[in-house]
Design a protein around this motif. Structure first.
Motif, mmCIF file in Angstrom:
data_model
loop_
_atom_site.group_PDB
_atom_site.id
_atom_site.type_symbol
_atom_site.label_atom_id
_atom_site.label_comp_id
_atom_site.label_asym_id
_atom_site.label_seq_id
_atom_site.Cartn_x
_atom_site.Cartn_y
_atom_site.Cartn_z
ATOM 1 N N ASN A 11 0.810 -1.237 0.000
ATOM 2 C CA ASN A 11 0.000 0.000 0.000
ATOM 3 C C ASN A 11 0.835 1.274 0.000
ATOM 4 N N TYR A 12 2.140 1.146 -0.094
ATOM 5 C CA TYR A 12 2.992 2.335 -0.208
ATOM 6 C C TYR A 12 3.482 2.393 -1.651
ATOM 7 N N GLN A 13 3.422 3.601 -2.243
ATOM 8 C CA GLN A 13 3.674 3.713 -3.680
ATOM 9 C C GLN A 13 4.723 4.787 -3.977
ATOM 10 N N PRO A 38 1.737 8.279 -4.442
ATOM 11 C CA PRO A 38 0.449 7.952 -3.827
ATOM 12 C C PRO A 38 -0.617 9.012 -4.047
ATOM 13 N N LYS A 51 1.468 7.903 1.791
ATOM 14 C CA LYS A 51 2.033 6.542 1.752
ATOM 15 C C LYS A 51 3.018 6.392 0.598
#
Ligand code: SF4
Length: 344
Positions: A94-96, A99, A296
């Motif tokens: 879920n970390y990009q 984001p 994130k």
């Protein structure tokens, strides 16, 4: 290695003839983990990981800001904001890279249009300090680094949309650009009649307050555009006497002063610290504006604060402070029409 923060910027393009004190301080900034460990007498067991993480995103911190850190204390809250750590190498679900989907808002080189009546110009690709939690640590600066002439496309975009009343100079850190460059960019913006406000988002007044010099004050405050400066401070220890004096100069020139912070684990994730931050900001004539949740971004998961803890901290802030000193607690969701307030 994060090449973006080393890309050519207006400070690098030959415009500089003589260097101001703040420009010299930038040149002298600490960029090698070994030197930081030496100066702050840090336990060398963390050094190898710091070197590795600094290859992903370089270390950079002005020497004067480093003097505000406690020697020998690896957990110092100012140090923790800039110290490369092994945890950055972890890949987190879920970390990009992007984001906030800023790529979708990139309507012209250097211009982001996320919200209806305001646009953001990416003036520089560099910062005076590299914050490890930075939401733009993977931003495509190489595609968004217009020369002064290259701004015309962005200026045309603003000109054609009469709903745009505010232009925000961002980056990187926009105050890394020389004043002559900023003044010329300002003149292009100011010639657009429907633009009324010029806002600068900068961490420089906090980490290198000598940046607020006469040359800057002259062009910024002698404008038909109403000047707003949003500083970025996360911890009360950052508000030094030099910062307070810089803010006094801005205030006397009619600049509206606001601050945004990020809620960060191990740095300001308690109500006492954030209460003190609001009080010190106000003593320096800055109003707390936003408290952001962490965006994130890959490599920053170790800074995340649990929702339940964040809620409890914010409830304490509401109890501890008068309303005008409580920053709005917000999160940014890609594609939303504004920042999203977190209600209780
Ligand atoms: S000053 Fe702002 S843009 Fe620069 S590294 Fe820190 S958070 Fe990122």
């Amino acid at each position: 290695m994060n090449k973006q923060l080393h890309a050519v910027s207006p400070t690098d393009n030959g415009l500089l003839i003589t260097k101001s004190a703040w420009q010299q301080a930038l040149i002298d900034a600490i960029t090698e983990p070994e030197e930081l460990f030496e100066i702050l007498k840090l336990d060398k067991q963390h050094l190898d990981k710091a070197k590795l993480a600094s290859q992903l995103f370089p270390l950079r911190v002005p020497r004067s800001f480093a003097t505000l850190m406690q020697a020998g204390n690896i957990n110092d809250p100012l140090l923790q904001q800039i110290l490369p750590l092994g945890a950055e190498l972890n890949i987190s679900n879920n970390y990009q890279q992007d984001p906030l989907d800023e790529t979708a808002a990139n309507k012209a080189p250097g211009l982001l249009h996320k919200y209806k009546n305001r646009v953001l110009l990416i003036v520089t690709s560099s910062c005076a300090i590299n914050c490890r939690y930075c939401f733009r640590r993977h931003f495509a600066y190489d595609d968004n680094n217009p020369s002064l002439a290259g701004w015309q496309q962005a200026i045309d975009y603003i000109q054609q949309d009469e709903e745009i009343t505010e232009v925000i100079l961002s980056g990187g850190d926009p105050l890394l650009a020389p004043d002559r460059y900023l003044q010329q960019l300002h003149d292009m913006i100011s010639a657009i009649p429907h633009v009324k406000l010029l806002r600068i988002h900068s961490r420089l007044p906090i980490v290198l307050p000598e940046r607020i010099n006469e040359e800057f004050l002259n062009w910024f405050s002698n404008s038909r555009l109403k000047p707003v400066l949003v500083t970025h401070s996360n911890h009360p220890n950052e508000i030094s006497e030099d910062v307070r004096q810089a803010m006094q100069r801005l205030k006397h020139h009619g600049v509206t002063l606001l601050n945004q912070s990020v809620l960060l684990r191990g740095i300001n994730d308690d109500a006492i610290t954030l209460t003190k931050l609001s009080q010190r900001l106000f003593a320096a004539d800055i109003l707390p504006y936003y408290l952001h949740t962490l965006d994130k971004v890959q490599g920053t998961a170790h800074f995340a604060v649990k929702d339940s803890q964040a809620t409890s901290i914010y409830q304490s802030l509401l109890a501890n402070l008068p309303g005008y000193l409580v920053p709005r607690f917000v999160t940014e969701i890609a594609g939303q029409a504004s920042k999203s307030p977190i209600f209780f």
